[in-house]
Design a protein around this motif. Structure first.
Motif, mmCIF file in Angstrom:
data_model
loop_
_atom_site.group_PDB
_atom_site.id
_atom_site.type_symbol
_atom_site.label_atom_id
_atom_site.label_comp_id
_atom_site.label_asym_id
_atom_site.label_seq_id
_atom_site.Cartn_x
_atom_site.Cartn_y
_atom_site.Cartn_z
ATOM 1 N N PRO A 169 0.002 45.932 -1.873
ATOM 2 C CA PRO A 169 0.061 45.886 -0.513
ATOM 3 C C PRO A 169 -0.074 45.046 0.711
ATOM 4 C CG PRO A 169 0.104 47.924 -1.077
ATOM 5 C CD PRO A 169 -0.451 47.460 -2.269
ATOM 6 N N ASP A 170 -1.841 44.753 -0.060
ATOM 7 C CA ASP A 170 -2.916 43.580 0.676
ATOM 8 C C ASP A 170 -1.907 42.361 0.309
ATOM 9 O OD1 ASP A 170 -3.967 45.381 1.872
ATOM 10 O OD2 ASP A 170 -5.605 45.349 0.480
ATOM 11 N N GLU A 171 -1.919 41.840 -0.801
ATOM 12 C CA GLU A 171 -1.194 40.859 -1.169
ATOM 13 C C GLU A 171 -0.052 40.447 -0.471
ATOM 14 O OE1 GLU A 171 -2.895 40.107 -5.524
ATOM 15 O OE2 GLU A 171 -1.796 41.491 -5.494
ATOM 16 N N LEU A 172 0.895 41.516 -0.382
ATOM 17 C CA LEU A 172 2.574 41.143 -0.003
ATOM 18 C C LEU A 172 1.956 41.191 1.068
ATOM 19 C CD1 LEU A 172 4.178 44.305 -1.519
ATOM 20 C CD2 LEU A 172 4.044 41.797 -1.690
ATOM 21 N N SER A 173 1.155 41.264 1.849
ATOM 22 C CA SER A 173 0.972 41.367 3.615
ATOM 23 C C SER A 173 0.763 39.839 4.474
ATOM 24 C CB SER A 173 -0.143 42.366 4.317
ATOM 25 O OG SER A 173 -0.428 41.827 5.639
ATOM 26 N N ARG A 174 -0.839 39.373 3.165
ATOM 27 C CA ARG A 174 -1.290 37.947 2.837
ATOM 28 C C ARG A 174 -0.210 36.545 2.980
ATOM 29 N NH1 ARG A 174 -5.749 39.511 0.814
ATOM 30 N NH2 ARG A 174 -4.655 39.559 -1.510
ATOM 31 N N LEU A 175 1.060 37.305 2.052
ATOM 32 C CA LEU A 175 1.935 36.225 2.088
ATOM 33 C C LEU A 175 3.191 36.126 2.687
ATOM 34 C CD1 LEU A 175 2.724 36.486 -1.896
ATOM 35 C CD2 LEU A 175 1.592 34.503 -1.234
ATOM 36 N N GLU A 176 3.351 37.097 3.220
ATOM 37 C CA GLU A 176 4.546 37.234 4.606
ATOM 38 C C GLU A 176 3.904 36.679 5.372
ATOM 39 O OE1 GLU A 176 7.083 38.051 7.078
ATOM 40 O OE2 GLU A 176 7.094 39.162 4.764
ATOM 41 N N GLU A 177 2.528 36.901 5.839
ATOM 42 C CA GLU A 177 2.062 36.087 7.279
ATOM 43 C C GLU A 177 1.585 34.558 6.910
ATOM 44 O OE1 GLU A 177 0.123 34.834 10.774
ATOM 45 O OE2 GLU A 177 0.443 36.603 9.696
ATOM 46 N N ILE A 178 1.597 33.972 5.382
ATOM 47 C CA ILE A 178 2.525 32.567 4.865
ATOM 48 C C ILE A 178 3.389 32.394 4.984
ATOM 49 C CG2 ILE A 178 1.500 30.913 3.078
ATOM 50 C CD1 ILE A 178 -0.550 32.332 1.768
ATOM 51 N N HIS A 179 4.621 32.871 4.652
ATOM 52 C CA HIS A 179 5.402 32.960 4.843
ATOM 53 C C HIS A 179 6.184 32.341 6.472
ATOM 54 C CE1 HIS A 179 6.385 32.192 0.626
ATOM 55 N NE2 HIS A 179 5.964 33.740 0.641
ATOM 56 N N ARG A 180 5.517 33.422 6.961
ATOM 57 C CA ARG A 180 5.690 33.098 8.516
ATOM 58 C C ARG A 180 5.404 31.929 9.061
ATOM 59 N NH1 ARG A 180 3.934 34.227 13.494
ATOM 60 N NH2 ARG A 180 1.497 33.999 12.304
ATOM 61 N N LYS A 181 3.979 31.245 8.988
ATOM 62 C CA LYS A 181 4.187 30.326 9.552
ATOM 63 C C LYS A 181 4.415 29.048 8.815
ATOM 64 C CE LYS A 181 -1.673 32.090 9.757
ATOM 65 N NZ LYS A 181 -2.617 32.003 9.718
ATOM 66 N N LYS A 182 4.379 29.672 8.163
ATOM 67 C CA LYS A 182 5.786 28.060 7.536
ATOM 68 C C LYS A 182 6.684 27.823 7.903
ATOM 69 C CE LYS A 182 3.907 28.325 2.541
ATOM 70 N NZ LYS A 182 3.598 27.465 1.158
ATOM 71 N N ARG A 183 7.664 29.433 7.976
ATOM 72 C CA ARG A 183 8.953 28.879 8.339
ATOM 73 C C ARG A 183 8.565 28.379 10.277
ATOM 74 N NH1 ARG A 183 9.722 34.038 5.896
ATOM 75 N NH2 ARG A 183 8.552 35.338 8.042
ATOM 76 N N LYS A 184 7.466 29.309 10.834
ATOM 77 C CA LYS A 184 7.142 28.373 12.418
ATOM 78 C C LYS A 184 6.968 27.472 12.540
ATOM 79 C CE LYS A 184 4.077 29.649 16.152
ATOM 80 N NZ LYS A 184 3.476 30.466 16.740
ATOM 81 N N LEU A 185 6.523 26.653 11.176
ATOM 82 C CA LEU A 185 6.317 24.763 11.261
ATOM 83 C C LEU A 185 7.212 24.176 11.098
ATOM 84 C CD1 LEU A 185 4.029 22.427 11.118
ATOM 85 C CD2 LEU A 185 3.790 23.131 8.728
ATOM 86 N N LYS A 186 8.283 24.473 10.212
ATOM 87 C CA LYS A 186 10.095 24.084 9.654
ATOM 88 C C LYS A 186 10.259 24.021 10.802
ATOM 89 C CE LYS A 186 13.513 24.495 6.517
ATOM 90 N NZ LYS A 186 13.692 25.325 5.487
ATOM 91 N N LEU A 187 10.146 25.321 12.246
ATOM 92 C CA LEU A 187 11.453 25.567 12.876
ATOM 93 C C LEU A 187 11.083 24.142 14.165
ATOM 94 C CD1 LEU A 187 13.231 27.034 14.660
ATOM 95 C CD2 LEU A 187 11.682 28.769 15.198
ATOM 96 N N LEU A 188 9.588 24.138 14.454
ATOM 97 C CA LEU A 188 8.634 23.170 15.251
ATOM 98 C C LEU A 188 8.744 21.547 14.851
ATOM 99 C CD1 LEU A 188 7.357 22.696 18.009
ATOM 100 C CD2 LEU A 188 5.104 22.667 16.019
ATOM 101 N N LYS A 189 8.846 21.551 13.347
ATOM 102 C CA LYS A 189 9.428 20.374 12.666
ATOM 103 C C LYS A 189 11.020 19.722 13.104
ATOM 104 C CE LYS A 189 5.966 19.893 9.716
ATOM 105 N NZ LYS A 189 5.960 19.407 7.452
ATOM 106 N N THR A 190 11.915 20.833 13.045
ATOM 107 C CA THR A 190 13.282 21.022 13.330
ATOM 108 C C THR A 190 13.903 19.981 14.760
ATOM 109 O OG1 THR A 190 14.054 22.121 11.822
ATOM 110 C CG2 THR A 190 15.298 21.795 13.089
ATOM 111 N N ASN A 191 12.955 21.528 15.864
ATOM 112 C CA ASN A 191 12.608 21.392 17.374
ATOM 113 C C ASN A 191 12.792 19.712 17.444
ATOM 114 O OD1 ASN A 191 14.275 23.134 16.983
ATOM 115 N ND2 ASN A 191 12.448 24.346 18.148
ATOM 116 N N ASN A 192 11.463 19.434 16.935
ATOM 117 C CA ASN A 192 10.436 17.997 17.171
ATOM 118 C C ASN A 192 11.627 16.278 17.112
ATOM 119 O OD1 ASN A 192 8.175 18.831 18.418
ATOM 120 N ND2 ASN A 192 6.892 18.974 16.794
ATOM 121 N N LYS A 193 12.184 16.731 15.958
ATOM 122 C CA LYS A 193 13.342 16.337 15.522
ATOM 123 C C LYS A 193 14.551 15.693 16.382
ATOM 124 C CE LYS A 193 12.421 16.044 9.949
ATOM 125 N NZ LYS A 193 12.999 16.026 9.299
#
Length: 256
Positions: free
Chosen positions: A204-228
């Motif tokens: 469960p701890d590893e899954l939680s850490r991975l979920e946080e990494i993917h959340r940050k990646k999605r946020k960064l991708k959305l930010l790049k799309t908005n900037n474009k």
């Protein structure tokens, strides 16, 4: 000059009488389609399996699609919207296994399978025509009864098949048969969070850490799309402003 080549029967049937272009039915055009492709060079048996699989989804697939070595997976994703493609099924091969991947476009999820075994359509046909007692199950044998009786809406070729009369129908297996093992599920299109993995289990701890990494990646991708998008609007605004200024100057000096 060479002799003009005549059109074959299939080519003529694919044309309408007025414009000479292929007309596809409206309900077929807008129905969900599936694209079935191969990735890399595959043995002839696997290519035949791909052909058999395409026949299952007709007319909601491209039966005669030829994949070039220069084609990338992104090429097929880019045309998905135009041709109402909702899923892509791809077959590939590694040194140790044959694989099949099912993708829901454009955002996933993606299911990864290992191909355990397959019986081609022609082999199924041979089994049906010359059944071996040990290989034919009870589900493959249909007995005539009220449940498979229908009233024919029109005359059909064959003895006793007359309009408005009852006739028995039987479902015949066409093949192919495919045995698969689910290996992995990703929540994106060939990427993203791993929802399931047959071989790798996480705490469960590893899954939680991975979920946080993917959340940050999605946020960064959305930010790049908005900037474009903001940059495109800014460039478009500048072009319109320059065009309007030039038009105003021409008007001031009397140029039409």
């Amino acid at each position: 000059m060479g002799k003009k080549r005549k059109k074959g029967k299939c080519a003529k049937n694919a044309q309408n009488s007025e414009g000479g272009t292929y007309i596809e039915e409206e309900n077929v055009i807008h129905a969900p389609h599936v694209l079935i492709i191969n990735r890399g060079h595959l043995p002839s048996r696997l290519m035949e399996l791909i052909k058999n699989t395409r026949s299952i989804f007709e007319p909601y697939t491209s039966s005669k699609l030829k994949v070039r070595s220069s084609n990338t997976f992104k090429d097929f994703v880019s045309i998905a919207g135009t041709f109402h493609i909702h899923h892509i099924i791809s077959f590939s091969m590694t040194e140790t296994a044959y694989n099949m991947r099912i993708c829901r476009v454009p955002h996933g999820p993606t299911l990864f399978f290992k191909l355990i075994g397959a019986t081609l359509a022609r082999e199924v046909d041979q089994l049906i025509r010359k059944p071996i007692k040990d290989q034919v199950s009870e589900s493959e044998i249909e007995i005539d009864g009220p449940e498979n009786q229908i009233v024919l809406p029109q005359n059909i070729s064959g003895k006793g098949n007359i309009k408005s009369h009852q006739s028995a129908i039987r479902l015949v297996e066409m093949g192919p048969r495919i045995s698969l093992k689910l290996i992995k599920i990703e929540d994106g299109l060939c990427q993203g969070k791993v929802i399931y993995h047959h071989y790798i289990k996480k705490s469960p701890d590893e899954l939680s850490r991975l979920e946080e990494i993917h959340r940050k990646k999605r946020k960064l991708k959305l930010l790049k799309t908005n900037n474009k998008l903001k940059l495109k609007r800014k460039i478009g605004s500048k072009k319109n402003s320059s065009f309007n200024s030039a038009k105003k100057r021409k008007k001031e000096i009397g140029i039409p």
